[in-house]
Design a protein around this motif. Structure first.
Motif, PDB file in Angstrom:
ATOM      1  N   UNK A  34      33.565  36.786  38.010  1.00 18.57           N
ATOM      2  CA  UNK A  34      34.445  36.289  39.075  1.00 18.57           C
ATOM      3  C   UNK A  34      34.966  37.446  39.927  1.00 18.57           C
ATOM      4  N   UNK A  35      35.572  38.483  39.337  1.00 15.59           N
ATOM      5  CA  UNK A  35      36.040  39.590  40.181  1.00 15.59           C
ATOM      6  C   UNK A  35      34.912  40.386  40.842  1.00 15.59           C
ATOM      7  N   UNK A  36      33.744  40.379  40.234  1.00 17.30           N
ATOM      8  CA  UNK A  36      32.615  41.110  40.814  1.00 17.30           C
ATOM      9  C   UNK A  36      32.264  40.582  42.205  1.00 17.30           C
ATOM     10  N   UNK A  37      32.345  39.265  42.385  1.00 13.46           N
ATOM     11  CA  UNK A  37      31.919  38.661  43.645  1.00 13.46           C
ATOM     12  C   UNK A  37      33.027  38.562  44.695  1.00 13.46           C
ATOM     13  N   UNK A  38      34.253  38.818  44.299  1.00 13.37           N
ATOM     14  CA  UNK A  38      35.361  38.897  45.257  1.00 13.37           C
ATOM     15  C   UNK A  38      36.452  39.762  44.639  1.00 13.37           C
TER      16      UNK A  38
END
Length: 136
Positions: A34-38
């Motif tokens: 989840x944090x990787x993509x935003x």
């Protein structure tokens, strides 16, 4: 009015519970996808703040009539997240997220729909509170 008030109260609780679903999608903040993509909006700190917003919604469920301007803030917050979600989809591939993690893909697929629905809900409640104030 009482049944309407009860439904609105339940709406605040549902809004809070929906925000708390971030715990499932983030696997209790251990899902790195989840944090990787935003990394700005959906960092683990951002996900924690989504949880806090959910607690705020629940905290006013029984007295939302007394905090009409806070309800307006809730509507603005939901609008911002909904707009951010649309912008994310215009500039990213949901397929890439699903390829890396099913829960993260599901999160990115639906979180903005939730935000738009509750934007409408909070706007409706705020509007009704304004009308009630003018007619009394």
């Amino acid at each position: 009015m009482e049944s309407s008030s009860s439904s609105i109260r339940k709406g605040f609780i549902l809004a809070g519970l929906m925000n708390m679903s971030v715990l499932l999608f983030s696997k209790l903040f251990t899902n790195p996808v989840i944090p990787e993509f935003d990394p700005v909006v959906m960092s683990n700190f951002g996900l924690l703040m989504i949880l806090i917003w959910g607690l705020a919604y629940i905290s006013v469920a029984n007295n939302y009539q007394e905090v009409k301007w806070l309800i307006a803030v809730f509507a603005i917050e939901k609008f911002i997240y909904g707009f951010t979600w649309i912008n994310w989809h215009l500039n990213n591939s949901i397929t890439e997220v699903f390829d890396k993690d099913l829960l993260a893909g599901m999160f990115y697929a639906v979180y903005g729909l939730n935000d738009w629905i509750f934007f409408l809900f909070f706007t409706y409640v705020f509007s009704n509170l304004l009308k009630a104030r003018k007619s009394s």
